[in-house]
Design a protein around this motif. Structure first.
Motif, PDB file in Angstrom:
ATOM      1  N   GLU A 117      36.766  80.548  28.855  1.00 37.88           N
ATOM      2  CA  GLU A 117      37.122  80.698  27.447  1.00 37.88           C
ATOM      3  C   GLU A 117      38.486  80.047  27.240  1.00 37.88           C
ATOM      4  O   GLU A 117      39.486  80.460  27.837  1.00 37.88           O
ATOM      5  N   LEU A 118      38.510  79.006  26.373  1.00 44.33           N
ATOM      6  CA  LEU A 118      39.682  78.156  26.260  1.00 44.33           C
ATOM      7  C   LEU A 118      40.103  77.999  24.796  1.00 44.33           C
ATOM      8  O   LEU A 118      39.244  77.918  23.912  1.00 44.33           O
ATOM      9  N   PRO A 119      41.420  77.907  24.536  1.00 46.07           N
ATOM     10  CA  PRO A 119      41.878  77.606  23.172  1.00 46.07           C
ATOM     11  C   PRO A 119      41.491  76.170  22.805  1.00 46.07           C
ATOM     12  O   PRO A 119      41.235  75.350  23.689  1.00 46.07           O
ATOM     13  N   PRO A 120      41.436  75.840  21.507  1.00 44.69           N
ATOM     14  CA  PRO A 120      40.901  74.542  21.069  1.00 44.69           C
ATOM     15  C   PRO A 120      41.529  73.326  21.727  1.00 44.69           C
ATOM     16  O   PRO A 120      40.815  72.407  22.157  1.00 44.69           O
ATOM     17  N   HIS A 121      42.867  73.264  21.833  1.00 49.43           N
ATOM     18  CA  HIS A 121      43.491  72.067  22.398  1.00 49.43           C
ATOM     19  C   HIS A 121      43.191  71.929  23.883  1.00 49.43           C
ATOM     20  O   HIS A 121      43.001  70.823  24.393  1.00 49.43           O
ATOM     21  N   VAL A 122      43.109  73.058  24.592  1.00 50.59           N
ATOM     22  CA  VAL A 122      42.777  73.021  26.020  1.00 50.59           C
ATOM     23  C   VAL A 122      41.311  72.659  26.204  1.00 50.59           C
ATOM     24  O   VAL A 122      40.943  71.897  27.100  1.00 50.59           O
ATOM     25  N   PHE A 123      40.461  73.198  25.325  1.00 53.20           N
ATOM     26  CA  PHE A 123      39.024  72.905  25.407  1.00 53.20           C
ATOM     27  C   PHE A 123      38.778  71.405  25.246  1.00 53.20           C
ATOM     28  O   PHE A 123      38.014  70.810  26.012  1.00 53.20           O
ATOM     29  N   ALA A 124      39.412  70.780  24.258  1.00 52.41           N
ATOM     30  CA  ALA A 124      39.216  69.349  24.016  1.00 52.41           C
ATOM     31  C   ALA A 124      39.664  68.527  25.221  1.00 52.41           C
ATOM     32  O   ALA A 124      38.986  67.564  25.614  1.00 52.41           O
ATOM     33  N   ALA A 125      40.795  68.886  25.820  1.00 57.78           N
ATOM     34  CA  ALA A 125      41.285  68.155  26.987  1.00 57.78           C
ATOM     35  C   ALA A 125      40.359  68.345  28.180  1.00 57.78           C
ATOM     36  O   ALA A 125      40.082  67.393  28.919  1.00 57.78           O
ATOM     37  N   ARG A 126      39.880  69.562  28.364  1.00 56.55           N
ATOM     38  CA  ARG A 126      38.943  69.844  29.464  1.00 56.55           C
ATOM     39  C   ARG A 126      37.645  69.070  29.277  1.00 56.55           C
ATOM     40  O   ARG A 126      37.082  68.532  30.226  1.00 56.55           O
ATOM     41  N   ALA A 127      37.168  68.992  28.038  1.00 55.27           N
ATOM     42  CA  ALA A 127      35.944  68.250  27.753  1.00 55.27           C
ATOM     43  C   ALA A 127      36.096  66.778  28.116  1.00 55.27           C
ATOM     44  O   ALA A 127      35.216  66.194  28.778  1.00 55.27           O
ATOM     45  N   GLN A 128      37.193  66.175  27.720  1.00 55.94           N
ATOM     46  CA  GLN A 128      37.396  64.755  28.027  1.00 55.94           C
ATOM     47  C   GLN A 128      37.550  64.516  29.525  1.00 55.94           C
ATOM     48  O   GLN A 128      37.095  63.502  30.058  1.00 55.94           O
ATOM     49  N   GLU A 129      38.194  65.449  30.207  1.00 58.98           N
ATOM     50  CA  GLU A 129      38.341  65.352  31.667  1.00 58.98           C
ATOM     51  C   GLU A 129      36.977  65.365  32.352  1.00 58.98           C
ATOM     52  O   GLU A 129      36.695  64.553  33.242  1.00 58.98           O
ATOM     53  N   LEU A 130      36.110  66.278  31.923  1.00 61.32           N
ATOM     54  CA  LEU A 130      34.793  66.390  32.543  1.00 61.32           C
ATOM     55  C   LEU A 130      33.915  65.187  32.216  1.00 61.32           C
ATOM     56  O   LEU A 130      33.188  64.679  33.077  1.00 61.32           O
ATOM     57  N   LEU A 131      33.975  64.706  30.969  1.00 61.83           N
ATOM     58  CA  LEU A 131      33.161  63.554  30.598  1.00 61.83           C
ATOM     59  C   LEU A 131      33.605  62.307  31.362  1.00 61.83           C
ATOM     60  O   LEU A 131      32.773  61.487  31.759  1.00 61.83           O
ATOM     61  N   ALA A 132      34.904  62.158  31.597  1.00 57.23           N
ATOM     62  CA  ALA A 132      35.383  61.033  32.395  1.00 57.23           C
ATOM     63  C   ALA A 132      34.896  61.146  33.835  1.00 57.23           C
ATOM     64  O   ALA A 132      34.520  60.140  34.461  1.00 57.23           O
ATOM     65  N   LEU A 133      34.885  62.374  34.366  1.00 58.02           N
ATOM     66  CA  LEU A 133      34.382  62.597  35.725  1.00 58.02           C
ATOM     67  C   LEU A 133      32.917  62.185  35.833  1.00 58.02           C
ATOM     68  O   LEU A 133      32.519  61.471  36.763  1.00 58.02           O
ATOM     69  N   VAL A 134      32.102  62.624  34.877  1.00 59.33           N
ATOM     70  CA  VAL A 134      30.670  62.335  34.937  1.00 59.33           C
ATOM     71  C   VAL A 134      30.399  60.854  34.713  1.00 59.33           C
ATOM     72  O   VAL A 134      29.531  60.263  35.363  1.00 59.33           O
ATOM     73  N   GLU A 135      31.152  60.235  33.790  1.00 63.51           N
ATOM     74  CA  GLU A 135      30.938  58.817  33.505  1.00 63.51           C
ATOM     75  C   GLU A 135      31.153  57.958  34.748  1.00 63.51           C
ATOM     76  O   GLU A 135      30.442  56.975  34.982  1.00 63.51           O
ATOM     77  N   GLY A 136      32.127  58.332  35.578  1.00 62.99           N
ATOM     78  CA  GLY A 136      32.420  57.557  36.774  1.00 62.99           C
ATOM     79  C   GLY A 136      31.673  58.015  38.007  1.00 62.99           C
ATOM     80  O   GLY A 136      31.883  57.472  39.094  1.00 62.99           O
ATOM     81  N   HIS A 137      30.786  58.998  37.874  1.00 62.44           N
ATOM     82  CA  HIS A 137      30.084  59.557  39.027  1.00 62.44           C
ATOM     83  C   HIS A 137      28.764  58.827  39.241  1.00 62.44           C
ATOM     84  O   HIS A 137      27.995  58.636  38.292  1.00 62.44           O
ATOM     85  N   PRO A 138      28.459  58.415  40.472  1.00 67.43           N
ATOM     86  CA  PRO A 138      27.214  57.673  40.714  1.00 67.43           C
ATOM     87  C   PRO A 138      25.955  58.504  40.542  1.00 67.43           C
ATOM     88  O   PRO A 138      24.858  57.949  40.438  1.00 67.43           O
ATOM     89  N   ARG A 139      26.089  59.827  40.510  1.00 69.14           N
ATOM     90  CA  ARG A 139      24.931  60.706  40.347  1.00 69.14           C
ATOM     91  C   ARG A 139      25.170  61.694  39.213  1.00 69.14           C
ATOM     92  O   ARG A 139      24.888  62.871  39.329  1.00 69.14           O
TER      93      ARG A 139
END
Length: 200
Positions: A117-139
């Motif tokens: 459970e995250l406040p809005p600004h932390v949630f947005a940053a966490r979302a972008q971090e995870l999407l960058a991780l998945v985008e660069g992941h071979p699987r």
């Protein structure tokens, strides 16, 4: 691999998700098929003659499926098939289990879930971090809902000699909640530790 899901983001809630092992494939908005050959991991295993298991390496396929704000993972490898679903399932009102351990089709299966459970600004940053991780992941596979870059579902998978693992994230920005899951399948013949899933 990132994709924009061709559907609107409905007013679903993290608490609506349920877990199921087995069943049938559900209609998917995005699919990624992965070939498993054990090359993600290391070691010097010996051959044991198991079907789909060549020289200690798991051979087969793993399919990642996005169902919207939910997912399925389908394994066809080793001694037998396995299908995991985390979704809003009709007739199921039980919350996601914190941890499950079962034997299925010659595998030792483990599942764990938690909710951040995250406040809005932390949630947005966490979302972008995870999407960058998945985008660069071979699987990896992630689906973003139109209109909100923080509304997404994502999966990444990893294959070792005798073990297949995957992690998923289901984002609910309207609630500020991120559902995180970890799953693993280990061949029963393998010697496993007390904590197959490891740490978050």
């Amino acid at each position: 691999m990132l994709t924009t899901l061709q559907t609107s983001y409905t007013d679903t809630r993290a608490g609506d998700l349920a877990w199921q092992l087995g069943g049938d494939p559900l209609p998917a908005l995005a699919v990624r098929d992965l070939r498993l050959d054990g090359t993600d991991g290391a070691g010097d295993p010996g051959a044991d003659g198991d079907p789909g298991h060549d020289g200690g390496r798991i051979r087969g396929t793993l399919q990642l499926r996005l169902l919207g704000a939910s997912h399925q993972v389908i394994l066809a490898a080793g001694p037998g098939d396995c299908l995991e679903t985390v979704a809003c399932l009709p007739g199921r009102r039980t919350p996601l289990p914190a941890r499950v351990a079962e034997q299925v089709a010659g595998w030792e299966y483990e599942f764990a879930a938690r909710i951040e459970e995250l406040p809005p600004h932390v949630f947005a940053a966490r979302a972008q971090e995870l999407l960058a991780l998945v985008e660069g992941h071979p699987r990896g596979l992630a689906g973003i809902f139109p209109g909100d870059p923080s509304a997404f579902t994502a999966l990444v998978a990893h294959c070792e000699d005798r073990r297949v693992l995957w992690r998923t994230w289901h984002a609910y920005p309207q609630e500020g909640r991120l559902v995180c899951t970890r799953s693993s399948l280990v061949l029963r013949t393998a010697t496993t530790s007390d904590d197959t899933l490891g740490t978050w």
